[in-house]
Design a protein around this motif. Structure first.
Motif, PDB file in Angstrom:
ATOM      1  N   UNK A 267       0.807  -1.224   0.000  1.00  0.00           N
ATOM      2  CA  UNK A 267       0.000   0.000   0.000  1.00  0.00           C
ATOM      3  C   UNK A 267       0.841   1.276   0.000  1.00  0.00           C
ATOM      4  N   UNK A 268       2.090   1.185   0.478  1.00  0.00           N
ATOM      5  CA  UNK A 268       2.922   2.391   0.524  1.00  0.00           C
ATOM      6  C   UNK A 268       3.176   2.961  -0.872  1.00  0.00           C
ATOM      7  N   UNK A 269       2.981   2.131  -1.910  1.00  0.00           N
ATOM      8  CA  UNK A 269       3.211   2.577  -3.279  1.00  0.00           C
ATOM      9  C   UNK A 269       2.074   3.452  -3.799  1.00  0.00           C
ATOM     10  N   UNK A 270       0.857   3.243  -3.287  1.00  0.00           N
ATOM     11  CA  UNK A 270      -0.277   4.015  -3.802  1.00  0.00           C
ATOM     12  C   UNK A 270      -1.006   4.837  -2.742  1.00  0.00           C
ATOM     13  N   UNK A 271      -0.756   4.556  -1.456  1.00  0.00           N
ATOM     14  CA  UNK A 271      -1.447   5.273  -0.383  1.00  0.00           C
ATOM     15  C   UNK A 271      -1.219   6.793  -0.433  1.00  0.00           C
ATOM     16  N   UNK A 272       0.017   7.277  -0.660  1.00  0.00           N
ATOM     17  CA  UNK A 272       0.198   8.735  -0.752  1.00  0.00           C
ATOM     18  C   UNK A 272      -0.714   9.376  -1.798  1.00  0.00           C
ATOM     19  N   UNK A 300      -6.110   8.635   8.503  1.00  0.00           N
ATOM     20  CA  UNK A 300      -4.887   8.170   7.832  1.00  0.00           C
ATOM     21  C   UNK A 300      -3.832   9.277   7.765  1.00  0.00           C
ATOM     22  N   UNK A 301      -4.262  10.521   7.568  1.00  0.00           N
ATOM     23  CA  UNK A 301      -3.307  11.637   7.521  1.00  0.00           C
ATOM     24  C   UNK A 301      -2.583  11.758   8.859  1.00  0.00           C
ATOM     25  N   UNK A 302      -3.335  11.696   9.969  1.00  0.00           N
ATOM     26  CA  UNK A 302      -2.715  11.781  11.300  1.00  0.00           C
ATOM     27  C   UNK A 302      -1.766  10.609  11.534  1.00  0.00           C
ATOM     28  N   UNK A 315       3.951  13.461   2.684  1.00  0.00           N
ATOM     29  CA  UNK A 315       2.602  13.643   2.123  1.00  0.00           C
ATOM     30  C   UNK A 315       1.639  14.116   3.209  1.00  0.00           C
ATOM     31  N   UNK A 316       1.776  13.566   4.425  1.00  0.00           N
ATOM     32  CA  UNK A 316       0.913  13.979   5.537  1.00  0.00           C
ATOM     33  C   UNK A 316       1.126  15.457   5.854  1.00  0.00           C
ATOM     34  N   UNK A 321      -0.947  20.910   5.821  1.00  0.00           N
ATOM     35  CA  UNK A 321      -0.783  22.311   5.439  1.00  0.00           C
ATOM     36  C   UNK A 321      -1.927  22.788   4.569  1.00  0.00           C
ATOM     37  N   UNK A 322      -2.329  21.949   3.606  1.00  0.00           N
ATOM     38  CA  UNK A 322      -3.467  22.285   2.743  1.00  0.00           C
ATOM     39  C   UNK A 322      -4.741  22.468   3.566  1.00  0.00           C
TER      40      UNK A 322
END
Length: 505
Positions: A267-272, A300-302, A315-316, A321-322
């Motif tokens: 999942x680390x390949x597509x999760x971001x 998931x962001x946290x 990415x988090x 920031x956004x």
């Protein structure tokens, strides 16, 4: 002028090795302004130069391309399609990529012109089919130019019909089958066209290419999946694109993919990409609505912000920031209570150590989260940003000052962004004036010698001067000096300092 060019063309056609003559013609053409050149290049007089492209001599081909680029740009798109259509088509099959790019650039001018494209569309599809075939070229520059030309074609209803309701669609699908890379070039084209208007999107949707892209989201190949997510995120940039994706159930599908990521070792390949999708969605629509409707995203962001993997953390940070850049996003983060406080404290730690890139991204995110525009400065929001600033450390001003003094321009500018964020807020100004030597640091032009650092300092000064409370809180003496700094500009060097420097040298 026209006579001398005609004479040069005659000389070129009569010699076996025309390098010298081509060089003279190129020099002559470059000496004439394009506006004046227009009258000299009408008709089909330059076909001889096109014929000289059929050579294995590299210098000859390059000279011909330079000459043709000059004269074809002087012609109107209508004149191009009337006089040089077959030559442009031949150029698309030329072994040299610079010739193919030249032809594609001129075809792009034709399809962008309402009058010229009508003449093109009324003829056979062979030229446009040749453009489509260029998308599978190994040279990326050629493929990109082909995509650009076809994208311009789609700006008219007639162009959309030609592309998606004729043999050209079959050609597109045949080219798609070449490889994964080429298939994604076609997706890129179709997504770009879809983003223009709801009508464009309806044509693309009817072609089944978009539905094929959406199916790739849940395919077995995780790398293909990651690329598909990027494409879908681009499609979501337009309101009609987001509506279409919602109708297709894509938001729910991506939310479920985030939930299922914990059990997928890859999942680390597509999760971001999944997180970026919702981050963009939140900013374009509503942070509150997105976070409430898809809680898996916010959780998931946290989680990623506390992840040891730098890619996940990065990415988090960008996503936080956004979210925090809007008032609604700030309120969403506030509602999570201790969860966000823990994450914000972690962001503070990241600014102090580790890879420079991650430290800079953390500083940028913090500055976005702390920023309040003057019209947003209610009592509650000012109290909120102040409380968050004090979560950074026991002595947050000293901490950011310490980062700004480090010999890394990116960190220096990142620290100045945080000072700029709080510069318009009364509590921030009170901290600045109560921090020893801080105002001297702001007014000192010798700190940060790069252009970026000077621009960042100038922005900080501008934020202070623009604040209605700055003169009262900072004092008239500092305020007058800040206004003088602003008036002098970011790159001002005093005459005394300049003389002193020259003497030292």
């Amino acid at each position: 002028m026209a006579t001398s060019i005609d004479r040069l063309l005659e000389e070129i056609s009569g010699v076996e090795d025309p390098i010298e003559e081509l060089q003279v013609l190129k020099t002559a053409l470059l000496s004439i302004p394009v506006s004046a050149l227009r009258d000299s290049v009408s008709g089909q007089r330059f076909k001889v130069v096109f014929s000289l492209l059929n050579s294995n001599h590299r210098e000859q081909v390059e000279l011909c391309v330079d000459i043709l680029d000059r004269i074809l740009m002087a012609l109107s798109p209508v004149s191009l399609v009337q006089n040089y259509r077959s030559e442009l088509q031949a150029g698309l099959a030329h072994p040299s990529d610079i010739v193919r790019i030249l032809a594609l650039t001129q075809i792009g001018r034709i399809v962008a012109s309402p009058d010229a494209v009508t003449q093109l569309l009324n003829n056979q599809d062979t030229l446009l089919q040749a453009v489509i075939h260029c998308i599978r070229e190994e040279k990326m520059a050629v493929a990109k130019q082909a995509i650009k030309s076809l994208s311009k074609l789609s700006h008219s209803k007639a162009g959309l019909e030609k592309l998606f309701q004729s043999d050209l669609l079959r050609a597109l699908k045949e080219v798609m089958a070449t490889s994964d890379i080429v298939r994604y070039r076609i997706y890129e084209l179709v997504v770009e066209i879809s983003s223009v208007s709801p009508i464009s999107l309806s044509y693309c949707a009817s072609s089944s290419v978009i539905s094929q892209l959406l199916e790739e989201l849940t395919g077995d190949d995780v790398l293909v999946r990651a690329t598909a997510i990027e494409m879908v995120t681009t499609l979501a940039h337009s309101q009609h694109g987001r509506q279409y994706l919602a109708q297709q159930g894509i938001m729910d599908k991506i939310s479920n993919m985030i939930r299922g990521a914990d059990t997928d070792p890859l999942s680390s390949l597509y999760l971001p990409g999944l997180v970026k999708f919702f981050g963009n969605l939140a900013i374009m629509d509503s942070p509150q609505q997105v976070c409430e409707t898809y809680p898996a995203f916010q959780n998931k962001v946290f989680e990623m912000a506390l992840d040891p993997d730098p890619a996940m953390k990065g990415v988090a940070l960008d996503t936080l920031g956004l979210l925090g850049s809007t008032v609604e996003g700030k309120q969403v983060l506030q509602k999570t209570g201790e969860k966000f406080k823990k994450v914000f404290a972690r962001m503070s730690q990241l600014t102090g150590s580790g890879a420079t890139e991650l430290r800079v991204r953390s500083l940028d995110a913090i500055s976005q989260i702390l920023t309040l525009q003057p019209e947003q400065q209610t009592e509650d929001l000012l109290a909120l940003t102040e409380s968050w600033f004090h979560l950074l450390s026991n002595q947050p001003m000293d901490m950011i000052c310490s980062i700004s003094s480090q010999p890394f321009p990116e960190l220096h500018c990142g620290a100045l962004k945080i000072f700029t964020a709080i510069a318009t807020q009364p509590w921030g100004q009170k901290l600045m004036i109560s921090t020893p030597s801080f105002m001297e640091f702001v007014l000192d032009r010798s700190t940060g010698q790069t252009k970026e650092a000077k621009d960042a300092k100038f922005e900080l000064v501008g934020s202070l001067v623009s604040s209605s409370t700055a003169a009262e809180i900072l004092g008239s003496q500092h305020y007058i000096r800040l206004k003088a700094y602003l008036r002098e500009g970011p790159y001002y060097v005093s005459a005394v300092a300049a003389v002193g420097t020259e003497g030292a040298e």
